[in-house]
Scaffold this motif. Structure first.
Motif, PDB file in Angstrom:
ATOM      1  N   ILE A 262       0.858  -1.187   0.000  1.00 52.82           N
ATOM      2  CA  ILE A 262       0.000   0.000   0.000  1.00 52.82           C
ATOM      3  C   ILE A 262       0.896   1.239   0.000  1.00 52.82           C
ATOM      4  CG2 ILE A 262      -1.669   1.302   1.384  1.00 52.82           C
ATOM      5  CD1 ILE A 262      -2.685  -1.447   2.385  1.00 52.82           C
ATOM      6  N   LEU A 268      -6.881   4.544   2.740  1.00 55.24           N
ATOM      7  CA  LEU A 268      -7.244   3.272   2.090  1.00 55.24           C
ATOM      8  C   LEU A 268      -8.444   3.435   1.165  1.00 55.24           C
ATOM      9  CD1 LEU A 268      -6.742   0.631   4.935  1.00 55.24           C
ATOM     10  CD2 LEU A 268      -5.154   1.308   3.122  1.00 55.24           C
ATOM     11  N   LEU A 271      -7.915   2.972  -2.528  1.00 57.28           N
ATOM     12  CA  LEU A 271      -7.763   1.622  -3.069  1.00 57.28           C
ATOM     13  C   LEU A 271      -9.071   0.857  -2.905  1.00 57.28           C
ATOM     14  CD1 LEU A 271      -4.225   0.945  -1.533  1.00 57.28           C
ATOM     15  CD2 LEU A 271      -4.733   1.537  -3.916  1.00 57.28           C
ATOM     16  N   LEU A 289      -6.735  -5.636   1.364  1.00 57.46           N
ATOM     17  CA  LEU A 289      -5.754  -4.625   1.755  1.00 57.46           C
ATOM     18  C   LEU A 289      -5.053  -4.988   3.056  1.00 57.46           C
ATOM     19  CD1 LEU A 289      -7.716  -1.357   0.868  1.00 57.46           C
ATOM     20  CD2 LEU A 289      -6.006  -2.567  -0.500  1.00 57.46           C
ATOM     21  N   ARG A 348      -1.274  -3.857  -3.591  1.00 61.52           N
ATOM     22  CA  ARG A 348      -2.074  -4.866  -2.896  1.00 61.52           C
ATOM     23  C   ARG A 348      -3.485  -5.028  -3.486  1.00 61.52           C
ATOM     24  NH1 ARG A 348      -1.020  -5.106   3.489  1.00 61.52           N
ATOM     25  NH2 ARG A 348       1.077  -4.816   2.672  1.00 61.52           N
ATOM     26  N   VAL A 349      -3.645  -4.653  -4.742  1.00 58.86           N
ATOM     27  CA  VAL A 349      -4.950  -4.727  -5.405  1.00 58.86           C
ATOM     28  C   VAL A 349      -4.885  -5.706  -6.571  1.00 58.86           C
ATOM     29  CG1 VAL A 349      -6.615  -3.423  -6.814  1.00 58.86           C
ATOM     30  CG2 VAL A 349      -5.655  -2.390  -4.740  1.00 58.86           C
TER      31      VAL A 349
END
Length: 494
Positions: A262, A268, A271, A289, A348-349
């Protein structure tokens, strides 16, 4: 006698001149290829581990755009932007229902509904095969409904085709598995990948290729100028492709994301938790996440994405070979366009739907017989909305509707950047702007920070740290340019 001979030579000369003039004015055909979820993950873009020889060859002999950005990182809305040449200006324009809500129920007008409609108005025979608008087959109906007869683009197509094969409907085919089932029929109890023991026609994109090849033969016989759009599903989830394309790769050697964490100094809310990906309930691991998937599973998923690209590369190779067989390649402009990018574990996606580089940057290649399109790397920053006026420009068609986009023919011809090169994108209650050296994003929300700045000097595209706070001067300098792209779409906070 000499006088008569001179007159005869003059007439022949005039006839040849007239013939040459007619040939010069012959309208070029267009083969417009849409590829779903195709980021710049190709050999042509320096990803030498990707097996994409056919697309790479077209890029090498054509114009490869190294900085092409979409307006919206989701399928339907991105396609609405490219088809209309307009950036989003109201909330529906960032929805997958944008085309249905804004175009499908409108009466025909002199102002074209899309750039394809403009080609049709100018005398082109327009053919749609596969996913060009948001719908998998161009018809309006829900994922689990029976197809309607209502066209998503009612006036753009002279003809529209799709072969759903054993899956029976377009949306079933879109989420197809080799055994004839699909994500809907199996109630999402499926894996997000499959290496099918089948040939190219064992998945829907192979059937789309066969349809397109058959149609090219008809168009050759007809002899009139054509605009053919072919929409391929892969590499959209699920990452399903014939096993022979999986076998092109050694999974242990597939590189992992260079940016799996991230980004620092962000909310957050910028995302997401990979919800679309996690719908595939039998996947070995869930993404989120709060934790990364294992390296082994990340390689498995990236393997599926690459196999899907290689599968589509083979289909594009077949189409190009047929153009050559029919002697149509000498007067056909080929466009390969990815409707947006995709995070392959980056930040992290797993998925699109962000305002980061990975979701917004996508493939754009134009290959034609025009000398200025030969063996060019176009480094100028361009947007999907620029494609509308550019194609009309290339084909000598008058533009009767103003667009937000501008023709990029000057960039191809001279490869000289403008002083104010910029691409605007919209999603998640935010506007993002890409310049040569920076990405600046402004969110209309309560969660802080609402301003993100990423440094892209020297080609650094990781976007792993928001540097807005310590670079307030750069933010202040860039903000007026970002505000030029504020269409008023976001007027309230979340």
């Amino acid at each position: 006698m000499l006088k008569k001979f001179a007159v005869l030579l003059l007439l022949i000369s005039l006839g040849n001149s007239s013939q040459l003039s007619a040939q010069t004015k012959e309208k070029p055909n267009v083969l417009f290829i849409c590829v779903d979820d195709l980021r710049t993950e190709l050999g042509a873009y320096g990803k030498h581990y990707v097996k994409s020889p056919n697309i790479d060859a077209l890029a090498k002999s054509g114009a490869l755009f190294t900085n092409h950005y979409v307006q919206v990182p989701t399928c339907g809305a991105s396609r609405h932007a490219i088809l209309t040449g307009m950036r989003p200006s109201k909330p529906i324009h960032i929805s997958n229902n944008a085309i249905v809500e804004e175009i499908s129920d409108q009466p025909e007008k002199s102002v074209p509904e899309t750039f394809i409609h403009r080609f049709k108005q100018d005398g082109y025979h327009t053919v749609g095969i596969g996913k060009i608008s948001h719908s998998a087959d161009g018809l309006v109906y829900g994922y689990e409904e029976q197809p309607s007869t209502k066209r998503e683009l009612p006036y753009s197509w002279s003809e529209m085709f799709f072969d759903p094969g054993k899956w029976k409907t377009g949306w079933n085919a879109f989420f197809a598995y080799e055994n004839g089932e699909n994500r809907q029929s199996l109630r999402k109890q499926v894996k997000p990948y499959e290496a099918g023991e089948t040939n190219d026609q064992g998945y829907p994109d192979g059937l789309t290729t066969n349809l397109a090849i058959s149609k090219l033969k008809e168009l050759k016989k007809n002899g009139e100028p054509f605009f053919m759009a072919v929409g391929f599903f892969k590499p959209h989830l699920p990452f399903n492709a014939p096993k022979k394309y999986w076998d092109l790769y050694d999974e242990d050697k597939i590189p992992l994301s260079s940016n799996p964490d991230i980004p620092k100094n962000i909310s957050l809310k910028s995302l997401h938790a990979s919800g679309e990906f996690n719908q595939y309930a039998l996947g070995e691991e869930k993404a989120g996440l709060d934790t990364q998937v294992s390296d082994a599973y990340a390689r498995k998923l990236r393997h599926g994405y690459l196999a899907s690209i290689s599968y589509i590369d083979a289909q594009i190779g077949k189409l190009y070979q047929e153009l050559k067989n029919l002697d149509l390649d000498k007067n056909t402009i080929i466009v390969i366009w990815g409707d947006h990018g995709w995070h392959l574990g980056d930040q992290r996606v797993w998925g699109k739907h962000t305002l980061f580089e990975n979701a917004l940057k996508s493939t754009l290649i134009i290959n034609s017989t025009l000398p200025q399109h030969k063996a060019k790397k176009v480094r100028a920053i361009v947007e999907s909305v620029d494609i509308y006026p550019s194609l009309l420009d290339m084909c000598g068609i008058d533009q009767i509707k103003p667009t937000d986009g501008e023709s990029f023919e000057k960039h191809i011809k001279y490869n000289i950047p403008d002083t104010e090169e910029v691409a605007y994108s919209y999603f998640k209650n935010g506007i993002s702007m890409r310049t040569k050296n920076y990405r600046l994003t402004k969110y209309f929300r309560d969660d802080q920070p609402v301003i993100e700045l990423y440094d892209h000097h020297k080609g650094n595209a990781k976007e792993d740290k928001n540097i807005a706070k310590e670079n307030s001067g750069i933010v202040k300098e860039l903000m007026p340019l970002l505000e030029k792209g504020d269409t008023g779409i976001f007027t309230v906070t979340e």
